[in-house]
Scaffold this motif. Structure first.
Motif, PDB file in Angstrom:
ATOM      1  N   CYS A 122      -3.131   2.336  -1.011  1.00 31.58           N
ATOM      2  CA  CYS A 122      -4.521   1.942  -0.823  1.00 31.58           C
ATOM      3  C   CYS A 122      -5.195   2.840   0.213  1.00 31.58           C
ATOM      4  CB  CYS A 122      -4.530   0.555  -0.358  1.00 31.58           C
ATOM      5  SG  CYS A 122      -3.974  -0.664  -1.491  1.00 31.58           S
ATOM      6  N   THR A 142      -9.173   1.363  -2.808  1.00 31.98           N
ATOM      7  CA  THR A 142      -8.533   1.782  -3.902  1.00 31.98           C
ATOM      8  C   THR A 142      -7.162   1.628  -3.926  1.00 31.98           C
ATOM      9  OG1 THR A 142      -8.619   3.986  -3.136  1.00 31.98           O
ATOM     10  CG2 THR A 142     -10.597   3.421  -4.561  1.00 31.98           C
ATOM     11  N   ARG A 144      -3.064   1.146  -6.446  1.00 30.73           N
ATOM     12  CA  ARG A 144      -2.591   1.267  -7.680  1.00 30.73           C
ATOM     13  C   ARG A 144      -1.548   0.154  -7.935  1.00 30.73           C
ATOM     14  NH1 ARG A 144      -2.753   6.562  -9.907  1.00 30.73           N
ATOM     15  NH2 ARG A 144      -0.877   6.245 -11.153  1.00 30.73           N
ATOM     16  N   GLN A 180      -3.693   1.559 -14.162  1.00 31.94           N
ATOM     17  CA  GLN A 180      -2.898   1.580 -13.062  1.00 31.94           C
ATOM     18  C   GLN A 180      -3.769   1.781 -11.799  1.00 31.94           C
ATOM     19  OE1 GLN A 180       0.472   4.276 -13.161  1.00 31.94           O
ATOM     20  NE2 GLN A 180       1.442   2.738 -11.484  1.00 31.94           N
ATOM     21  N   LYS A 181      -4.905   2.386 -11.843  1.00 37.52           N
ATOM     22  CA  LYS A 181      -5.712   2.922 -10.590  1.00 37.52           C
ATOM     23  C   LYS A 181      -6.748   1.764 -10.632  1.00 37.52           C
ATOM     24  CE  LYS A 181      -7.652   5.920  -7.406  1.00 37.52           C
ATOM     25  NZ  LYS A 181      -7.943   7.322  -7.046  1.00 37.52           N
ATOM     26  N   ALA A 201     -11.290   5.045 -10.479  1.00 36.09           N
ATOM     27  CA  ALA A 201     -10.658   3.631 -10.804  1.00 36.09           C
ATOM     28  C   ALA A 201     -10.759   3.532 -12.145  1.00 36.09           C
ATOM     29  CB  ALA A 201     -11.397   2.686  -9.870  1.00 36.09           C
TER      30      ALA A 201
END
Length: 266
Positions: A122, A142, A144, A180-181, A201
């Motif tokens: 993160c 952000t 994953r 995933q992101k 993202a």
């Protein structure tokens, strides 16, 4: 314990300097020299929350969203904000709000949300600055997902993580693309959508997304899961209840509002 001493403890971790310039945080009504034996924690200072705080014998009300955002020229019973402020003052309840300072402080709103979602790696989404030890702080984050998943699976994970009755999704729910992101911005996230896109993202998890913001995000390759403004931010109450109990010990009783989603689906 005096209200001013409790505020001092809170602001050691959630300093008003973290708040955005337009915000209104701190002691918004009541006395800082009030002796506090009972604290009530809520997301908003609604009529129901004020009623419950009074019934609970609260000496102090702590909310995330400030009841008073802009200057008030009159405090009377002729509008809903004035009525709530008067009721708290009449019952000698000191009212404290911690909004974007809690959103931005390290380890707080977005980090808590990311942890609930199981996100890793993160980073701050909209960086505002650094603490004395070099830790970045700001709005959103952000991260994953541990395993790639479909948009539908991501939406279900959001619902489960935050105990939501629903979530609105912009994007192909049953498409073949895997995600995933992610970017997370609890509350109203329209203002940081550009940062989420710039960060790469694949899905943006937030609230209060308008029609055009949603379809424009999809057009640029990013799905959006709108969990509602309350949907993610209600985690504030459980966190603050535990935080205050840990910091204040047996000196003060802490009670939090029961979950009450303001939107009903018919």
């Amino acid at each position: 314990m005096l209200c001013k001493d409790i505020i001092k403890i809170i602001e050691q971790d959630y300093s008003p300097r973290y708040a955005l310039s337009w915000d209104n945080v701190g002691l918004l009504a009541g006395r800082d020299d009030k002796e506090v034996a009972n604290i009530y924690v809520a997301l908003d200072a609604t009529d129901e929350v004020v009623d419950d705080a009074i019934l609970a014998g609260a000496d102090m009300l702590v909310t995330h969203h400030p009841l008073i955002f802009s200057g008030m020229k009159q405090v009377n019973n002729q509008n809903f904000i004035g009525r709530r402020v008067l009721r708290m003052i009449q019952d000698d309840i000191s009212y404290y709000a911690m909004h974007t300072n809690f959103d931005a402080a390290p380890g707080c709103m977005a980090d808590l949300a990311a942890k609930k979602l199981g996100l890793t790696d993160c980073e701050v989404l909209e960086k505002m600055g650094e603490t004395g030890d070099g830790t970045s702080y700001g709005i959103g984050c952000t991260g994953r997902f541990e395993q790639p998943m479909t948009l539908r699976a991501a939406a279900e994970q959001v619902k489960e993580a935050f105990g939501l009755p629903y979530a609105a999704v912009f994007g192909e729910l049953d498409g073949e693309a895997v995600i995933q992101k992610a970017a997370v911005c609890p509350g109203a996230g329209g203002s940081t959508m550009g940062e989420a896109l710039a960060a790469g993202a694949q899905v943006y998890i937030t609230g209060d997304i308008s029609h055009h913001e949603g379809i424009d995000a999809v057009a640029q390759g990013m799905a959006v899961i709108d969990a509602g403004h309350y949907g993610i931010e209600h985690i504030f109450t459980e966190f603050m209840e535990k935080y205050l109990m840990r910091k204040l010990g047996d000196a003060v009783k802490v009670v939090r509002e029961k979950p009450a989603f303001p939107i009903q689906i018919v």
